[in-house]
Design an enzyme around this catalytic site. Structure first.
Site, mmCIF file in Angstrom:
data_model
loop_
_atom_site.group_PDB
_atom_site.id
_atom_site.type_symbol
_atom_site.label_atom_id
_atom_site.label_comp_id
_atom_site.label_asym_id
_atom_site.label_seq_id
_atom_site.Cartn_x
_atom_site.Cartn_y
_atom_site.Cartn_z
ATOM 1 N N CYS A 23 -0.361 -3.740 -17.542
ATOM 2 C CA CYS A 23 -1.150 -2.862 -16.677
ATOM 3 C C CYS A 23 -0.816 -3.033 -15.202
ATOM 4 C CB CYS A 23 -2.646 -3.092 -16.900
ATOM 5 S SG CYS A 23 -3.213 -4.774 -16.535
ATOM 6 N N HIS A 35 0.826 -1.199 0.000
ATOM 7 C CA HIS A 35 0.000 0.000 0.000
ATOM 8 C C HIS A 35 0.863 1.252 0.000
ATOM 9 C CE1 HIS A 35 -4.100 -1.680 1.523
ATOM 10 N NE2 HIS A 35 -4.097 -1.497 0.227
#
Length: 550
Positions: free
Chosen positions: A480, A184
């Site tokens: 991606c 994160h």
């Protein structure tokens, strides 16, 4: 000059004094409460409500990916199972502080033992518990230090709220001891354009006031640098600021490489366009589903998809259908308990079992496309073979969708890339999941964070296989995953056959500038060197050395 080494996020460089993050609150004492259980329960309830409100407010301020993370934390503060556990502990004589700490810690351990997406939520639970205890004790939550002058923030790790709300006028760079390239902290730092090095061995030795150079391109932190080294940093920053015009992505010989944005909601589109995104390479539709008690209607979805498409008239917009199930359970997909959710019923597997949900999504996408000037591409997640490819492509064609592809995220898709490419219009490589499955290492599990590196030759060989299949059949191959945001790795990816790269919009400028330094032949040579390496570190070092001429 001493050096500390970690994993760089992006290509930025910064210099400044260290300021350390305060240590977390100490564990509450395990002593009997002097109050009646009802009083302690009321205290706990009030603190939980205050924490929920805090996180929702912070999420609204942060927006984007951070908003989703913080709102998920707010829900954790009201989880019925945790609340029941807290009540039982208080009933046995615990203080509210100790009951909250023990209840959240117990569930943190459970989630971490499950691996996958849920393991990452364990760390978020720890942060929620800290916030609740701080409210109970009426003390400030240890957070990012306040300074009148800019500084380099050093921490063991950062909670999502801390990373999302960093003051970019004061925080020159971020260095953390923990975390990997897909943590994160790394993802949010990249999205905000913060110079960062994560997983830095030796970060605990950095003390307040030390001057450091943080070089994300190499992952190095230079301690107490010379005046000459600092001057070089300023020269490099000035050159970097002038080297990235908002032109279409291309190599030095003119070979086009589309530079696209990864988006999680339509609200992120405007900022991506401003940063030079030529379209969207990955639009994650989960934001519509994850907090819903039932699947959103066709009309609710159509409105959201049209808002996205209208932001990119005439441009390619690639939408990934719902990637949920197993590690992100949804009641309307049929919840099941699985011992290893990372290898479970998710993506296309879950959607095939709940085909009405998939049909509604495809219908909404088709209707939005018919009303828009954007060039809509649609892809399915976690496809493993030709059979799953044929299923999705055939179903999408029923709704009139013209450009249909799949996301290659598991080794099976890379091994069978020639069969898959024959049956689809394009392939997009999700390098985050491809790395974890190739290396058999959960990307959210800290104990194996060192394996979460898309530079590993095993991962690069998987990508090469997909690139070769696309080239042989004339099919576009995109990337991606977060790896596309690494400028040096972006060049290697193009050399392996990628025709477009999608990333967090903040990384577009760095990648665009790096691509312009290399021809296609040079990119292919660098890719060959990386594939022939023996480790991720070796691959990165070989490519860096080749570019620098050393």
């Amino acid at each position: 000059m001493m050096e500390v080494t970690g994993i760089g996020v992006g290509r930025g460089i910064a210099v400044g004094p260290v300021l350390r993050m305060p240590e977390p609150l100490p564990e509450p004492a395990d002593i009997a409460s002097e109050n009646e259980p009802l009083v302690e329960l009321e205290r706990a309830s009030a603190a939980l409500n205050e924490t929920t409100e805090d996180l929702n407010v912070l999420g609204a301020r942060a927006g984007g990916d951070a908003k989703d993370v913080l709102e998920a934390q707010a829900l954790m503060a009201q989880d019925p199972a945790v609340l029941e556990d807290i009540e039982e502990r208080i009933g046995s004589g615990k203080t509210a502080e100790r009951a909250v700490f023990e209840a959240f810690r117990a569930y943190q351990y459970v989630l971490e033992s499950m691996g996958g997406y849920l393991a990452g939520r364990g760390a978020d639970l720890k942060d929620v518990a800290q916030r609740v205890v701080a409210h109970l004790q009426r003390v400030p939550l240890p957070g990012v230090p306040v300074s009148d002058t800019p500084f380099v923030l050093v921490a063991g790790d950062l909670a999502p709220a801390d990373t999302a709300l960093l003051d970019l006028d004061k925080v020159l760079a971020l260095v953390t001891r923990d975390g990997g390239p897909t943590s994160h902290t790394a993802i949010l730092a990249r999205a905000k354009g913060i110079v960062a090095v994560v997983g830095a061995i030796g970060a605990d030795d950095l003390t307040d006031g030390m001057t450091v150079i943080v070089d994300a391109s190499t992952g190095n932190i230079v301690v107490n640098p010379s005046a000459a080294a600092i001057a070089q940093v300023e020269e490099r920053r000035s050159a970097h600021a002038a080297s990235a015009p908002l032109t279409p992505g291309a190599l030095a010989d003119g070979t086009p490489v589309s530079l696209l944005a990864n988006l999680g909601s339509p609200g992120e589109a405007q900022a991506a366009v401003a940063l030079g995104a030529e379209g969207v390479g990955l639009f994650r539709t989960e934001f519509l589903f994850l907090d819903a008690a039932q699947a959103p209607s066709v009309e609710e979805q159509r409105v959201q998809y049209l808002a996205l498409l209208d932001a990119f008239p005439g441009k390619k917009v690639t939408v990934r259908v719902l990637d949920a199930g197993a590690d992100k359970p949804l009641a309307f997909l049929g919840e099941t308990h699985e011992e290893n959710p990372a290898l479970g019923r998710r993506g296309i597997r879950a959607l095939r079992d709940a085909e009405p949900v998939l049909r509604d999504q495809l219908q909404a996408l088709a209707e939005a496309s018919a009303q828009s000037e954007a060039d809509l591409w649609v892809m399915a997640p976690m496809v493993a073979d030709a059979g799953e490819t044929e299923y999705f492509v055939s179903l999408a064609r029923e709704f009139g969708l013209k450009t249909v592809g799949i996301t290659a995220e598991v080794p099976a898709a890379a091994i069978l890339a020639d069969q898959i490419a024959e049956r689809t219009d394009f392939v997009s490589i999700g390098t985050n999941d491809l790395t974890q499955y190739t290396m058999a290492a959960d990307r959210l599990l800290g104990s194996v964070a060192s394996y979460q590196d898309p530079w590993h030759p095993a991962v690069l060989r998987m990508i090469k296989s997909i690139g070769q299949a696309g080239r042989a059949l004339g099919k576009p191959v995109g990337v991606c995953g977060e790896s596309a945001a690494d400028p040096l790795l972006a060049v290697v990816l193009v050399g392996l056959g990628a025709t477009d790269l999608s990333m967090t919009a903040a990384a577009l400028a760095d990648v665009r500038a790096e691509l312009l330094r290399h021809t296609l032949a040079e990119a292919q040579d660098l890719a060959a060197r990386a594939v022939a390496a023996t480790s991720a570190a070796d691959a990165r070092a070989v490519v860096s050395a080749a570019i620098s001429g050393s």
